[in-house]
Scaffold this motif. Structure first.
Motif, PDB file in Angstrom:
ATOM      1  N   ASN A 227       6.843  14.838 -10.580  1.00  0.00           N
ATOM      2  CA  ASN A 227       7.763  14.484 -11.664  1.00  0.00           C
ATOM      3  C   ASN A 227       9.052  13.850 -11.135  1.00  0.00           C
ATOM      4  O   ASN A 227      10.138  14.054 -11.679  1.00  0.00           O
ATOM      5  N   ILE A 228       8.911  13.094 -10.066  1.00  0.00           N
ATOM      6  CA  ILE A 228      10.024  12.329  -9.496  1.00  0.00           C
ATOM      7  C   ILE A 228       9.651  10.852  -9.574  1.00  0.00           C
ATOM      8  O   ILE A 228       8.535  10.459  -9.218  1.00  0.00           O
ATOM      9  N   ARG A 229      10.567  10.042 -10.054  1.00  0.00           N
ATOM     10  CA  ARG A 229      10.276   8.622 -10.244  1.00  0.00           C
ATOM     11  C   ARG A 229      10.649   7.813  -9.002  1.00  0.00           C
ATOM     12  O   ARG A 229      11.742   7.986  -8.462  1.00  0.00           O
ATOM     13  N   LEU A 230       9.730   6.967  -8.550  1.00  0.00           N
ATOM     14  CA  LEU A 230      10.072   5.989  -7.513  1.00  0.00           C
ATOM     15  C   LEU A 230      10.711   4.805  -8.227  1.00  0.00           C
ATOM     16  O   LEU A 230      10.020   3.992  -8.851  1.00  0.00           O
ATOM     17  N   ALA A 231      12.036   4.734  -8.198  1.00  0.00           N
ATOM     18  CA  ALA A 231      12.770   3.745  -8.987  1.00  0.00           C
ATOM     19  C   ALA A 231      12.592   2.329  -8.455  1.00  0.00           C
ATOM     20  O   ALA A 231      12.589   1.367  -9.232  1.00  0.00           O
ATOM     21  N   ASP A 232      12.427   2.204  -7.151  1.00  0.00           N
ATOM     22  CA  ASP A 232      12.286   0.863  -6.577  1.00  0.00           C
ATOM     23  C   ASP A 232      11.975   0.983  -5.099  1.00  0.00           C
ATOM     24  O   ASP A 232      12.157   2.040  -4.479  1.00  0.00           O
ATOM     25  N   HIS A 233      11.489  -0.101  -4.546  1.00  0.00           N
ATOM     26  CA  HIS A 233      11.352  -0.262  -3.099  1.00  0.00           C
ATOM     27  C   HIS A 233      11.974  -1.622  -2.785  1.00  0.00           C
ATOM     28  O   HIS A 233      11.450  -2.658  -3.204  1.00  0.00           O
TER      29      HIS A 233
ATOM     30  N   THR B 254       0.831  -1.213   0.000  1.00  0.00           N
ATOM     31  CA  THR B 254       0.000   0.000   0.000  1.00  0.00           C
ATOM     32  C   THR B 254       0.859   1.254   0.000  1.00  0.00           C
ATOM     33  O   THR B 254       0.623   2.189  -0.777  1.00  0.00           O
ATOM     34  N   VAL B 255       1.866   1.274   0.865  1.00  0.00           N
ATOM     35  CA  VAL B 255       2.754   2.437   0.957  1.00  0.00           C
ATOM     36  C   VAL B 255       3.506   2.654  -0.353  1.00  0.00           C
ATOM     37  O   VAL B 255       3.662   3.787  -0.812  1.00  0.00           O
ATOM     38  N   THR B 256       3.960   1.576  -0.966  1.00  0.00           N
ATOM     39  CA  THR B 256       4.693   1.689  -2.234  1.00  0.00           C
ATOM     40  C   THR B 256       3.835   2.356  -3.305  1.00  0.00           C
ATOM     41  O   THR B 256       4.295   3.275  -4.002  1.00  0.00           O
ATOM     42  N   GLN B 257       2.604   1.904  -3.451  1.00  0.00           N
ATOM     43  CA  GLN B 257       1.723   2.483  -4.467  1.00  0.00           C
ATOM     44  C   GLN B 257       1.402   3.945  -4.158  1.00  0.00           C
ATOM     45  O   GLN B 257       1.392   4.800  -5.063  1.00  0.00           O
ATOM     46  N   GLN B 258       1.177   4.261  -2.892  1.00  0.00           N
ATOM     47  CA  GLN B 258       0.885   5.643  -2.503  1.00  0.00           C
ATOM     48  C   GLN B 258       2.074   6.552  -2.808  1.00  0.00           C
ATOM     49  O   GLN B 258       1.905   7.654  -3.353  1.00  0.00           O
ATOM     50  N   LEU B 259       3.274   6.093  -2.469  1.00  0.00           N
ATOM     51  CA  LEU B 259       4.465   6.912  -2.694  1.00  0.00           C
ATOM     52  C   LEU B 259       4.753   7.073  -4.181  1.00  0.00           C
ATOM     53  O   LEU B 259       5.189   8.138  -4.626  1.00  0.00           O
ATOM     54  N   TYR B 260       4.513   6.005  -4.946  1.00  0.00           N
ATOM     55  CA  TYR B 260       4.724   6.116  -6.390  1.00  0.00           C
ATOM     56  C   TYR B 260       3.868   7.257  -6.952  1.00  0.00           C
ATOM     57  O   TYR B 260       4.359   8.082  -7.739  1.00  0.00           O
ATOM     58  N   ARG B 261       2.619   7.324  -6.554  1.00  0.00           N
ATOM     59  CA  ARG B 261       1.710   8.346  -7.071  1.00  0.00           C
ATOM     60  C   ARG B 261       2.068   9.740  -6.555  1.00  0.00           C
ATOM     61  O   ARG B 261       1.993  10.731  -7.299  1.00  0.00           O
TER      62      ARG B 261
END
Length: 231
Positions: free
Chosen positions: A203-209, A190-197
């Motif tokens: 305009n910053i890419r979440l490259a990985d978790h 859940t946190v990963t998807q929220q942070l990605y958005r």
């Protein structure tokens, strides 16, 4: 006679290590072997079992404990406490030094190794934000949360503030599951998807978790089970 018996036992334990390393050696024998060099004139077998019992049978917990925590076990003096506490701390320093030579991530394998070195020996859960430029060069490494052995709280606002301050093109999130699996929990997903958005809106890419567990590490972006969270 007791002295000869003890010396014979010590020799057998040492020989077993010289022949096979730690393979097949029980945790109590590992501790016993270490204690030989801090307590030269006492039987250390029972003391090794006392240490394991005190730390719930967990060798890692023994070697991650502070000298003060170790000294709480009857029979453990300063020399033994210092020697036992050195193992985890020396390993942690070596891992940190390995990361010192890394300036960019050329693949997710590089990133996983970096995060494993960073968090693999931490006794409590930590969350770290790594900010990166357009070429995946590391700009900064921020510890954004530290918790108990079970949980660390992530504050999205803090992550965003750090990313904007570093003027990064992308970020990588990593946290550890001490004494647990690297498989993401429902909360991790859940946190990963929220942070990605949230980051995408800036305009910053979440490259990985990357999650670091006692059994290795996992790149969520490069695992087919979780890759959809990054879109």
């Amino acid at each position: 006679m007791a002295e000869l018996s003890r010396e014979g036992h010590r020799r057998r334990v040492k020989d077993a290590y010289l022949e096979n390393g730690l393979s097949g050696m029980a945790d109590a024998n590992v501790l016993e072997l270490i204690l030989f060099y801090a307590i030269p004139r006492r039987d250390t077998k029972e003391l090794a079992y006392s240490l394991l019992n005190h730390f719930n049978g967990n060798l890692e917990a023994v070697l991650s404990a502070t000298p003060e925590e170790l000294a709480a076990v009857d029979g453990i003096g300063d020399s033994a406490a210092i020697l036992l506490s050195l193992f985890n701390r020396v390993s942690s320093r070596i891992s940190t030094q390995r990361n010192g030579a890394v300036v960019r991530f050329d693949s997710y394998h590089d990133a996983k190794a970096y995060c494993q070195n960073l968090l693999g020996l931490s006794p409590c859960e930590q969350t770290v934000l790594i900010t990166l430029d357009n070429n995946m060069r590391i700009l900064a490494v921020h510890t954004v949360a530290e918790g108990t052995v079970n949980t660390a709280v992530i504050e999205p606002r803090k992550l965003i503030e750090l990313a904007l301050r570093d003027k990064c093109a992308s970020v990588m999130l990593t946290h550890n599951h001490p004494n647990g699996s690297f498989i993401p929990s429902p909360e991790d997903m859940t946190v990963t998807q929220q942070l990605y958005r949230l980051f995408a809106a800036l305009n910053i890419r979440l490259a990985d978790h990357i999650i670091v567990g006692s059994d290795g590490s996992l790149s969520m972006k490069n695992d087919v089970r979780y890759a959809a969270l990054f879109s």
